[in-house]
Design a protein around this motif. Structure first.
Motif: not given
Length: 342
Positions: A225-232, A238-241, A253-254, A262-263
């Motif tokens: 899963q790819y995501a912008r570097i924000t907590l939201a 992570m919800q998708r995973l 996580a990168t 994710a936590m």
């Protein structure tokens, strides 16, 4: 002059106007007041400027001889705290030697990075510090054209021997994935920053996959899963995973922001860390260290990169020898977010 393209040393506003199909007045407005020019025309002018390597008359004459004692640092984002810490160290070390730091951000857009560099050169900036090793090839041609020293940071795989200060991002990802493999995990997920214009994220992900492949494992596309570097954004990824079948028992996580996001998703879903799932990050930030449980991460040389980049730039500006390639160490920091799989 060859054909209808002027020699780049003599290119003027009229040549830019001719190539872009606009008037010289439009070229002037595009360079000085871009908000007054429609986007399509502005892009044509910028493309012509880049192709001709045009610098406004008067500025070009003094570019090679004038010294401003200013160094430009162009970073992907001011929002990411790591870049702030690195540039703070860079600024402090430069100030000790009588240099000022000029900051700009390009939002992971390498075309915008090129434009910003050109503008800073026009304002007399002496040298540059960039993040990452992947950049538009025109950037290096521009820097060479005007004799501007530069150093690439946060990576050590710079092509063509270009000067760089950083650490091996692929090796960092590899070592973290090996840690989880040794714990016995076989089902993995990855939460990654977007990799366009971001060689750090790409190399860390490649390191993850290399370690898993060595163990005869892989990560299906549905588990990346790819995501912008924000907590939201990381929480949503992570919800998708967590909804994936089968659910991973370990998530790499990168960076730490993505790991902490994710936590958060796990806590909201009632998924226990590390009893049900292990999570790791990269960069060993305070954000990850202060979680409960603490985040297992990679300590990267955040401040050291800024210090070393300043040393290299100042040495080159002052005509002293400096190592063109400096690889700094990293280390895995084990905390409570990783354990054997359930």
């Amino acid at each position: 002059m060859t054909g209808d393209r002027p020699d780049r040393a003599r290119a003027g506003a009229k040549h830019v106007a001719l190539l872009a199909g606009v008037s010289t007045a439009t070229v002037s407005r595009a360079l000085n007041n871009p908000e007054t020019v429609d986007p399509a025309t502005l892009q044509r002018v910028r493309d012509a400027v880049a192709k001709l390597r045009y610098v406004p008359h008067g500025v070009a004459r003094s570019l090679r001889s004038r010294r401003s004692k200013m160094v430009g640092a162009i970073v992907p984002s001011f929002d990411y705290a790591l870049y702030a810490r690195t540039t703070s160290a860079l600024q402090q070390r430069l100030a000790e030697r009588g240099y000022a730091l000029v900051l700009a951000e390009h939002h992971y857009d390498l075309e915008q990075e090129l434009q910003l560099t050109r503008q800073l050169i026009e304002h007399g900036v002496d040298a540059f510090v960039f993040v990452g090793t992947e950049h538009d090839s025109r950037l290096f041609a521009l820097l060479d054209e005007f004799g501007r020293p530069f150093v690439l940071t946060w990576g050590v795989d710079a092509p063509e021997g270009r000067p760089c200060v950083g650490f091996d991002n692929r090796a960092a990802g590899y070592e973290m994935a090996r840690h989880l493999v040794k714990l016995g995990h076989k089902r993995f997920g990855i939460v990654s920053a977007p990799i366009d214009g971001n060689d750090r994220g790409r190399e860390r992900g490649a390191g993850f996959r290399a370690a898993l492949a060595e163990a005869g494992l892989s990560v299906p596309d549905s588990h990346v899963q790819y995501a912008r570097i924000t907590l939201a954004a990381a929480e949503e990824a992570m919800q998708r995973l967590l909804a994936a079948k089968p659910r991973p028992t370990a998530v790499l996580a990168t960076n730490d922001v993505l790991a902490v996001g994710a936590m958060l998703a796990c806590r909201k879903a009632g998924v226990r860390i590390p009893d049900d799932i292990s999570i790791t990050g990269v960069d060993n930030t305070d954000l990850g260290a202060t979680q409960t449980p603490g985040l297992t991460s990679v300590r990267t040389p955040i401040v050291e990169i800024g210090d070393a980049a300043a040393e290299q730039i100042v040495a080159r500006l002052e005509g002293r020898d400096a190592p063109a390639h400096l690889a700094l160490p990293f280390e895995i920091v084990l905390r409570g977010s990783t354990a054997p799989p359930p």
